[in-house]
Enzyme design. Structure first.
Site, PDB file in Angstrom:
ATOM      1  N   HIS A 238      -2.820   5.042  -6.466  1.00 22.83           N
ATOM      2  CA  HIS A 238      -4.201   4.300  -6.318  1.00 22.83           C
ATOM      3  C   HIS A 238      -5.049   4.833  -5.556  1.00 22.83           C
ATOM      4  O   HIS A 238      -6.461   4.961  -5.895  1.00 22.83           O
ATOM      5  CB  HIS A 238      -3.858   3.044  -5.318  1.00 22.83           C
TER       6      HIS A 238
ATOM      7  N   HIS B 170     -15.125   5.623  -0.332  1.00 24.97           N
ATOM      8  CA  HIS B 170     -13.953   6.019   0.658  1.00 24.97           C
ATOM      9  C   HIS B 170     -13.821   7.467   0.970  1.00 24.97           C
ATOM     10  O   HIS B 170     -13.276   7.923   1.851  1.00 24.97           O
ATOM     11  CB  HIS B 170     -12.643   5.584   0.332  1.00 24.97           C
TER      12      HIS B 170
ATOM     13  N   HIS C 249      -9.158   3.221  -6.239  1.00 26.54           N
ATOM     14  CA  HIS C 249      -9.519   2.919  -4.884  1.00 26.54           C
ATOM     15  C   HIS C 249     -11.001   2.816  -4.705  1.00 26.54           C
ATOM     16  O   HIS C 249     -11.832   1.951  -4.277  1.00 26.54           O
ATOM     17  CB  HIS C 249      -8.903   4.039  -3.972  1.00 26.54           C
ATOM     18  N   ASP C 250     -11.614   3.980  -5.106  1.00 23.93           N
ATOM     19  CA  ASP C 250     -13.208   4.182  -5.128  1.00 23.93           C
ATOM     20  C   ASP C 250     -13.704   3.483  -6.589  1.00 23.93           C
ATOM     21  O   ASP C 250     -13.246   3.821  -7.680  1.00 23.93           O
ATOM     22  CB  ASP C 250     -13.728   5.539  -4.767  1.00 23.93           C
ATOM     23  N   HIS C 251     -14.692   2.679  -6.662  1.00 20.69           N
ATOM     24  CA  HIS C 251     -15.118   1.820  -7.660  1.00 20.69           C
ATOM     25  C   HIS C 251     -16.157   2.547  -8.463  1.00 20.69           C
ATOM     26  O   HIS C 251     -17.475   2.096  -8.543  1.00 20.69           O
ATOM     27  CB  HIS C 251     -15.709   0.520  -7.091  1.00 20.69           C
TER      28      HIS C 251
END
Length: 230
Positions: A80, A89, A115-117
């Site tokens: 993830h 992040h 995790h980071d979009h």
């Protein structure tokens, strides 16, 4: 899990072995990165507080053994949290310190995270030739930061989309595709076993953007890639 059975995880971390129609073999390792990098998921660590350190070490031992035993044409790892990211992040320090050396030691071809979009492709050739893809922009828009400070960022886009990976024994083509179906960016790479063989033919001079002896495009590698032991 859902009544349709589409989202079933056999364990917190696990391995899937695939053989394609042309005989190409792929080993896919799926990690529980909340356990491996608790600083990246502080709001979610309550579910892992019991024997956290012991369970982390057990997972790393499992991963190293699985990577060492793999004889597949392609070796892919998924988690993830990103190792490297120019998203909201950023990099995950625990994974840079502990996971990254394992990826390089065992010549992992690709590490895929969310995790980071955003849609990202990252390289860190001074450290490893594993390719890093962040694919977390399926339904939420994130942001990109510090791209000019991160020399390992090859592509970073804030667009809703997904990624596709087309594999044969000779190459893998990764495409980031937006919600209109357009290709945001594309990257072709050789499996690291094959890249090492090409590097040996080049007598240690390294591999640059171009074609191999069969006319196959491959990605940029600015330093020699060591071949895996046969």
């Amino acid at each position: 899990h859902g009544e349709e059975g589409r989202w079933i995880f056999p364990a917190a971390y696990y391995q899937i072995n695939k053989v394609l129609a042309d005989g190409t073999t792929i080993d896919l390792m799926f990690l529980d990165t909340i356990l491996l990098a608790p600083e990246a998921a502080k709001s979610e660590t309550d579910i892992h507080l019991h024997d956290q350190e012991q369970r982390k070490e057990k997972q790393y031992a499992w991963l190293e053994a699985a990577l060492a035993e793999s004889t597949a044409d392609w070796l892919l790892v998924f988690g993830h949290h990103p190792v490297f990211s120019a998203g909201e992040h950023g990099d995950t320090p625990s994974l840079v310190t502990r996971l990254l050396p394992l990826l390089e030691k065992h010549h992992v071809d690709m590490y895929v995270s969310g995790h980071d979009h955003t849609l990202q492709h990252l390289q860190h050739l001074s450290t490893t030739h594993t390719q890093f893809f962040v694919n977390g922009n399926g339904a939420k828009m994130g942001r990109v930061r510090n791209v000019t400070q991160a020399a390992h960022v090859k592509n970073a886009e804030v667009k809703l989309g997904f990624m596709s990976h087309e594999l044969t024994r000779k190459s893998m083509i990764t495409k980031a595709i937006d919600r209109e179906g357009g290709v945001v960016f594309e990257y072709t790479q050789l499996p690291r076993r094959r890249a090492g063989w090409v590097a040996e033919l080049e007598e240690g001079r390294g591999i640059n953007e171009g074609e191999d002896e069969e006319g196959l495009l491959y990605g940029s590698m600015s330093m020699p890639v060591l071949a895996l032991p046969q």
